[in-house]
Design a protein around this motif. Structure first.
Motif, PDB file in Angstrom:
ATOM      1  N   ALA A  92       0.848  -1.194   0.000  1.00  0.00           N
ATOM      2  CA  ALA A  92       0.000   0.000   0.000  1.00  0.00           C
ATOM      3  C   ALA A  92       0.880   1.240   0.000  1.00  0.00           C
ATOM      4  O   ALA A  92       2.084   1.170   0.238  1.00  0.00           O
ATOM      5  CB  ALA A  92      -0.919  -0.007   1.226  1.00  0.00           C
ATOM      6  N   GLY A  93       0.272   2.374  -0.263  1.00  0.00           N
ATOM      7  CA  GLY A  93       1.047   3.616  -0.288  1.00  0.00           C
ATOM      8  C   GLY A  93       0.134   4.822  -0.418  1.00  0.00           C
ATOM      9  O   GLY A  93      -1.047   4.774  -0.066  1.00  0.00           O
ATOM     10  N   ARG A  94       0.698   5.889  -0.962  1.00  0.00           N
ATOM     11  CA  ARG A  94      -0.017   7.155  -1.071  1.00  0.00           C
ATOM     12  C   ARG A  94      -0.224   7.524  -2.537  1.00  0.00           C
ATOM     13  O   ARG A  94       0.522   7.085  -3.408  1.00  0.00           O
ATOM     14  CB  ARG A  94       0.785   8.266  -0.383  1.00  0.00           C
ATOM     15  N   ILE A  95      -1.223   8.351  -2.780  1.00  0.00           N
ATOM     16  CA  ILE A  95      -1.462   8.927  -4.099  1.00  0.00           C
ATOM     17  C   ILE A  95      -1.323  10.434  -3.960  1.00  0.00           C
ATOM     18  O   ILE A  95      -1.937  11.041  -3.076  1.00  0.00           O
ATOM     19  CB  ILE A  95      -2.861   8.550  -4.635  1.00  0.00           C
ATOM     20  N   ASP A  96      -0.494  11.023  -4.811  1.00  0.00           N
ATOM     21  CA  ASP A  96      -0.236  12.464  -4.739  1.00  0.00           C
ATOM     22  C   ASP A  96      -1.536  13.265  -4.717  1.00  0.00           C
ATOM     23  O   ASP A  96      -2.435  13.022  -5.539  1.00  0.00           O
ATOM     24  CB  ASP A  96       0.605  12.924  -5.937  1.00  0.00           C
ATOM     25  N   GLY A  97      -1.619  14.192  -3.771  1.00  0.00           N
ATOM     26  CA  GLY A  97      -2.766  15.077  -3.691  1.00  0.00           C
ATOM     27  C   GLY A  97      -3.927  14.530  -2.899  1.00  0.00           C
ATOM     28  O   GLY A  97      -4.917  15.229  -2.682  1.00  0.00           O
ATOM     29  N   TRP A 113      -3.690   3.892   0.255  1.00  0.00           N
ATOM     30  CA  TRP A 113      -4.299   3.363  -0.959  1.00  0.00           C
ATOM     31  C   TRP A 113      -3.620   2.075  -1.415  1.00  0.00           C
ATOM     32  O   TRP A 113      -2.410   1.907  -1.236  1.00  0.00           O
ATOM     33  CB  TRP A 113      -4.186   4.391  -2.084  1.00  0.00           C
ATOM     34  N   LEU A 114      -4.409   1.198  -2.030  1.00  0.00           N
ATOM     35  CA  LEU A 114      -3.878   0.043  -2.736  1.00  0.00           C
ATOM     36  C   LEU A 114      -3.898   0.345  -4.234  1.00  0.00           C
ATOM     37  O   LEU A 114      -4.713   1.157  -4.687  1.00  0.00           O
ATOM     38  CB  LEU A 114      -4.717  -1.211  -2.442  1.00  0.00           C
ATOM     39  N   ASP A 115      -3.004  -0.324  -4.972  1.00  0.00           N
ATOM     40  CA  ASP A 115      -2.801  -0.026  -6.391  1.00  0.00           C
ATOM     41  C   ASP A 115      -2.507   1.461  -6.583  1.00  0.00           C
ATOM     42  O   ASP A 115      -3.055   2.126  -7.456  1.00  0.00           O
ATOM     43  CB  ASP A 115      -4.013  -0.450  -7.237  1.00  0.00           C
ATOM     44  N   HIS A 116      -1.615   1.975  -5.718  1.00  0.00           N
ATOM     45  CA  HIS A 116      -1.314   3.413  -5.716  1.00  0.00           C
ATOM     46  C   HIS A 116      -0.302   3.804  -6.783  1.00  0.00           C
ATOM     47  O   HIS A 116      -0.141   4.991  -7.058  1.00  0.00           O
ATOM     48  CB  HIS A 116      -0.771   3.823  -4.343  1.00  0.00           C
ATOM     49  N   ILE A 117       0.373   2.804  -7.390  1.00  0.00           N
ATOM     50  CA  ILE A 117       1.398   3.113  -8.398  1.00  0.00           C
ATOM     51  C   ILE A 117       0.791   3.062  -9.803  1.00  0.00           C
ATOM     52  O   ILE A 117       0.722   4.078 -10.501  1.00  0.00           O
ATOM     53  CB  ILE A 117       2.591   2.146  -8.273  1.00  0.00           C
ATOM     54  N   ALA A 118       0.326   1.891 -10.231  1.00  0.00           N
ATOM     55  CA  ALA A 118      -0.270   1.767 -11.568  1.00  0.00           C
ATOM     56  C   ALA A 118      -1.621   2.475 -11.633  1.00  0.00           C
ATOM     57  O   ALA A 118      -2.001   3.023 -12.666  1.00  0.00           O
ATOM     58  CB  ALA A 118      -0.431   0.299 -11.932  1.00  0.00           C
ATOM     59  N   GLN A 119      -2.349   2.472 -10.530  1.00  0.00           N
ATOM     60  CA  GLN A 119      -3.666   3.123 -10.415  1.00  0.00           C
ATOM     61  C   GLN A 119      -4.657   2.646 -11.480  1.00  0.00           C
ATOM     62  O   GLN A 119      -5.427   3.426 -12.034  1.00  0.00           O
ATOM     63  CB  GLN A 119      -3.517   4.648 -10.445  1.00  0.00           C
ATOM     64  N   LYS A 120      -4.639   1.318 -11.742  1.00  0.00           N
ATOM     65  CA  LYS A 120      -5.659   0.749 -12.632  1.00  0.00           C
ATOM     66  C   LYS A 120      -6.973   0.569 -11.875  1.00  0.00           C
ATOM     67  O   LYS A 120      -8.046   0.704 -12.444  1.00  0.00           O
ATOM     68  CB  LYS A 120      -5.167  -0.590 -13.192  1.00  0.00           C
ATOM     69  N   ASN A 121      -6.856   0.246 -10.591  1.00  0.00           N
ATOM     70  CA  ASN A 121      -8.045   0.129  -9.727  1.00  0.00           C
ATOM     71  C   ASN A 121      -7.673   0.620  -8.330  1.00  0.00           C
ATOM     72  O   ASN A 121      -7.668  -0.151  -7.374  1.00  0.00           O
ATOM     73  CB  ASN A 121      -8.532  -1.325  -9.681  1.00  0.00           C
TER      74      ASN A 121
END
Length: 238
Positions: free
Chosen positions: A143-148, A153-161
């Motif tokens: 898990a990680g963060r999404i800018d802004g 969040w999960l899938d925080h890098i590819a952000q497909k879902n």
């Protein structure tokens, strides 16, 4: 500033408790600390009293809460709908938009005097997020963060879902904090369908149970999370 630091933090687990009751309780502790800091400013350093710190964990019955910057339009049901869902609704004094609390969710309320740790709200929020990220890692979940966006969040890098598993909303005054985070462990995710979670319309919400396919031991998750918070803040829990 009080040059004496107190990194001792009293851990309190309230179990399942009514939202308003918990809000009143943390407000009382918050106000006591703020008033003590105001009184300390009028005294020589040697006569200043140490401020207390608290880390409260609890669960709430079904409730929706709207922060100061939120929109009431993000609550998608009316009073009758709330009654049908056996849920309550409060406008509150934290930052952020609307969120849901309910059984199976670890709600954390750190009542900390950040003068005892560091005076940086951005760092404070990131440390709370990091504690959840490290807890999830113990369950094999990246898990990680999404800018802004706040929260974890999960899938925080590819952000497909991309899907949120922990929401944050805090208040601070004179570097004293209240409110905190909500970590979905065995949360009934259907309740999120009645709101636009945190005002974000295009991303989903998830839980540890949803990701792992089985209900998790709340006490075990709480223990891991509590330990990570203590390590990051260099707290001495008692």
């Amino acid at each position: 500033m009080n040059v004496q630091l107190n990194k001792r933090v009293k851990y309190i687990n309230l179990g399942e408790v009514d939202y308003k009751q918990a809000w009143d309780y943390q407000t009382e502790l918050f106000e006591q600390t703020v008033q003590l800091k105001i009184a300390n400013r009028k005294k020589p350093t040697a006569e200043q009293a140490l401020t207390n710190n608290y880390l409260i964990f609890c669960e709430h019955p079904h409730v929706y809460t709207l922060g100061k910057s939120g929109s009431e339009d993000h609550l998608l049901i009316n009073d009758d709908g709330l009654k049908a869902k056996n849920a309550t609704y409060y406008k509150i004094n934290r930052g952020g938009d609307i969120t849901y609390h309910g059984p199976g969710q670890i709600v954390g309320y750190p009542i900390l005097d950040l003068d005892n740790f560091f005076t940086d709200i951005h760092k404070y929020l990131r440390f709370l997020e990091e504690a959840v990220i490290l807890t999830l890692k113990e369950y094999g979940i990246e898990a990680g963060r999404i800018d802004g966006l706040t929260g974890v969040w999960l899938d925080h890098i590819a952000q497909k879902n991309p899907r949120k598993i922990c929401a944050l909303g805090v208040k601070s005054s004179r570097w004293v904090t209240m409110h905190g985070f909500a970590f979905n462990v065995n949360t009934q995710l259907d309740y999120f369908k009645n709101i636009v979670p945190c005002g974000i319309e295009d991303k989903a919400v998830t839980s540890l149970q949803q990701e792992l396919g089985a209900a998790q031991n709340m006490e075990e998750v709480s223990q891991k999370l509590k330990n990570h918070i203590a390590d990051l803040f260099e707290m001495e829990l008692y």
